[in-house]
Write a protein that holds these residues in place. Structure first.
Motif, short mmCIF file in Angstrom:
data_model
loop_
_atom_site.label_atom_id
_atom_site.label_comp_id
_atom_site.label_asym_id
_atom_site.label_seq_id
_atom_site.Cartn_x
_atom_site.Cartn_y
_atom_site.Cartn_z
N ARG A 38 27.64 -7.71 -0.48
CA ARG A 38 27.83 -8.55 0.53
C ARG A 38 27.85 -8.02 2.06
NH1 ARG A 38 32.53 -12.13 -1.43
NH2 ARG A 38 33.40 -10.01 -1.77
N ALA A 39 27.19 -8.34 2.85
CA ALA A 39 27.44 -7.83 4.40
C ALA A 39 28.53 -8.53 5.07
CB ALA A 39 26.02 -8.49 5.05
N PRO A 40 28.74 -7.79 5.76
CA PRO A 40 28.60 -6.62 6.43
C PRO A 40 29.25 -5.44 5.38
CG PRO A 40 30.19 -7.43 7.70
CD PRO A 40 30.22 -8.48 6.83
N LEU A 41 28.23 -4.50 4.99
CA LEU A 41 28.71 -3.46 4.04
C LEU A 41 29.78 -2.61 4.74
CD1 LEU A 41 25.42 -2.39 2.63
CD2 LEU A 41 27.30 -3.76 1.57
N ALA A 42 29.94 -2.28 5.96
CA ALA A 42 31.10 -1.45 6.55
C ALA A 42 32.18 -2.26 6.34
CB ALA A 42 30.77 -0.95 7.87
N ASP A 43 32.45 -3.39 6.63
CA ASP A 43 33.65 -4.04 6.43
C ASP A 43 34.19 -4.27 4.99
OD1 ASP A 43 33.32 -4.64 9.03
OD2 ASP A 43 33.20 -6.68 8.80
N GLN A 44 33.29 -4.14 3.80
CA GLN A 44 33.42 -4.54 2.57
C GLN A 44 33.87 -3.00 2.19
OE1 GLN A 44 33.43 -7.11 0.66
NE2 GLN A 44 32.97 -8.23 2.24
N ALA A 45 33.42 -1.95 2.75
CA ALA A 45 33.77 -0.87 2.34
C ALA A 45 35.03 -0.18 2.96
CB ALA A 45 32.63 0.48 2.82
N ALA A 46 35.35 -0.54 3.82
CA ALA A 46 36.62 -0.46 4.67
C ALA A 46 37.78 -1.13 3.68
CB ALA A 46 36.75 -0.87 6.14
N GLU A 47 37.58 -2.31 3.47
CA GLU A 47 38.50 -3.14 2.64
C GLU A 47 38.60 -2.37 1.30
OE1 GLU A 47 40.63 -5.36 3.47
OE2 GLU A 47 39.81 -4.98 5.50
N GLN A 48 37.68 -2.09 0.46
CA GLN A 48 37.97 -1.42 -0.61
C GLN A 48 38.71 -0.12 -0.35
OE1 GLN A 48 36.47 -2.67 -3.52
NE2 GLN A 48 37.31 -1.04 -4.71
N LEU A 49 38.33 0.74 0.62
CA LEU A 49 39.08 1.90 0.77
C LEU A 49 40.55 1.62 1.11
CD1 LEU A 49 36.52 3.92 3.27
CD2 LEU A 49 37.33 4.48 0.64
N LEU A 50 40.69 0.37 1.97
CA LEU A 50 42.27 0.10 1.91
C LEU A 50 42.84 -0.30 0.81
CD1 LEU A 50 44.48 -0.31 4.15
CD2 LEU A 50 43.58 -2.69 4.58
N ALA A 51 42.18 -0.92 -0.09
CA ALA A 51 42.70 -1.36 -1.31
C ALA A 51 43.02 -0.10 -2.15
CB ALA A 51 41.77 -2.36 -2.05
N ARG A 52 42.38 0.83 -2.06
CA ARG A 52 42.61 1.85 -2.86
C ARG A 52 43.95 2.85 -2.35
NH1 ARG A 52 36.97 4.74 -3.79
NH2 ARG A 52 37.94 6.36 -4.95
N ILE A 53 43.87 2.79 -0.96
CA ILE A 53 45.15 3.43 -0.29
C ILE A 53 46.35 2.47 -0.44
CG2 ILE A 53 46.24 3.83 1.98
CD1 ILE A 53 43.38 4.38 3.01
N ARG A 54 46.35 1.47 -0.59
CA ARG A 54 47.42 0.34 -1.04
C ARG A 54 47.86 0.83 -2.39
NH1 ARG A 54 45.06 -4.86 1.70
NH2 ARG A 54 45.83 -4.93 3.86
N SER A 55 46.93 0.84 -3.20
CA SER A 55 47.34 1.38 -4.59
C SER A 55 47.98 2.45 -4.85
CB SER A 55 46.02 1.14 -5.53
OG SER A 55 45.04 2.22 -5.63
N GLY A 56 47.74 3.36 -4.03
CA GLY A 56 48.52 4.70 -4.15
C GLY A 56 47.74 5.63 -4.72
N GLU A 57 46.40 5.51 -4.63
CA GLU A 57 45.57 6.47 -5.11
C GLU A 57 45.49 7.78 -4.10
OE1 GLU A 57 40.55 6.92 -6.17
OE2 GLU A 57 41.41 4.92 -5.96
N TRP A 58 45.67 7.56 -2.77
CA TRP A 58 45.59 8.69 -2.06
C TRP A 58 47.08 8.57 -1.14
CZ3 TRP A 58 40.78 5.91 -0.95
CH2 TRP A 58 39.69 6.38 -1.55
N PRO A 59 48.04 9.52 -1.25
CA PRO A 59 49.34 9.33 -0.68
C PRO A 59 49.25 9.33 0.74
CG PRO A 59 48.89 11.41 -1.63
CD PRO A 59 47.86 10.73 -1.99
#
Length: 221
Positions: free
Chosen positions: A6-27
């Motif tokens: 779904r557009a905008p792709l950059a916004d979606q990618a940012a949210e996906q990265l943020l979710a991974r950070i929140r999950s603890g994937e990257w400290p």
């Protein structure tokens, strides 16, 4: 990882990265994989990954270090000011609706005529048929206006009509922020209000109206 379509792709990618950070994937202080690794994981191009990283850097979550890579500098993103203001405006509108509609719903239960009850039921049925966002909001407003009409209080109706243009914009904005609208539970909440009005139960009608509007407000404060 799920691909993003779904557009905008950059916004979606940012949210996906943020979710991974929140999950603890990257400290905190951890280094993210490179663009060539992240791009296929997210299902987007490298330029979109770069834009997503820029967004999160602007929100204080990531930092790019020349020659070293991209590092986590915060484990969550604070709300941006525009989002805070949008939610505050929506909350103000909902509070105005509570002030008008709770009393109007109680009066409708006490005073509604058979013809007004039929109009409310028609509006409830029409509301269930509208699945696109803006038509759904318009049908929802028509339902609540039918209830206010049944209160047989001209001042409450004037207040409702006066706030409707701003209310319409706020409800559209709220549902866009939420990313979902309608649904069986939401329709059932409105049906319970109609049943209380049918039964001439003003106390229950007011309580249900307050509960419905309060549930809209709660996630925003």
């Amino acid at each position: 990882m799920p691909q993003l379509h779904r557009a905008p792709l950059a916004d979606q990618a940012a949210e996906q990265l943020l979710a991974r950070i929140r999950s603890g994937e990257w400290p905190l202080g951890g280094r993210l994989p490179g663009e060539t690794t992240l791009a296929p994981q997210l299902g987007v191009g490298r330029s979109t990954v770069r834009e997503a990283i820029r967004q999160l850097a602007g929100r204080g979550v990531l930092a790019s270090r020349q020659g070293a890579g991209v590092f986590v500098t915060a484990l969550d993103a604070p709300d941006d000011w525009e989002s805070v203001l949008r939610r505050a405006d929506i909350v103000s509108v909902i509070e105005a609706r509570i002030a008008i509609e709770v009393e109007a719903t109680a009066l409708a239960a006490e005073r509604r005529s058979p013809a007004q009850l039929r109009a409310i039921r028609r509006a409830l049925d029409a509301r269930a048929l509208e699945t696109d966002l803006e038509p759904h909001v318009d049908a929802d407003i028509a339902f609540h206006r039918a209830v206010v009409v049944a209160s047989q209080n001209a001042v409450l109706l004037e207040l409702f009509d006066g706030v409707t243009p701003r209310s319409r914009l706020a409800m559209i904005d709220m549902l866009r922020l939420r990313g979902a609208h309608g649904g069986e539970a939401d329709q059932e909440a409105h049906a319970r209000i109609v049943e209380a009005i049918r039964a001439h139960d003003g106390a229950s009608a007011a309580s249900l109206a307050r509960e419905h509007l309060g549930a809209m407000k709660a996630p925003l404060v």
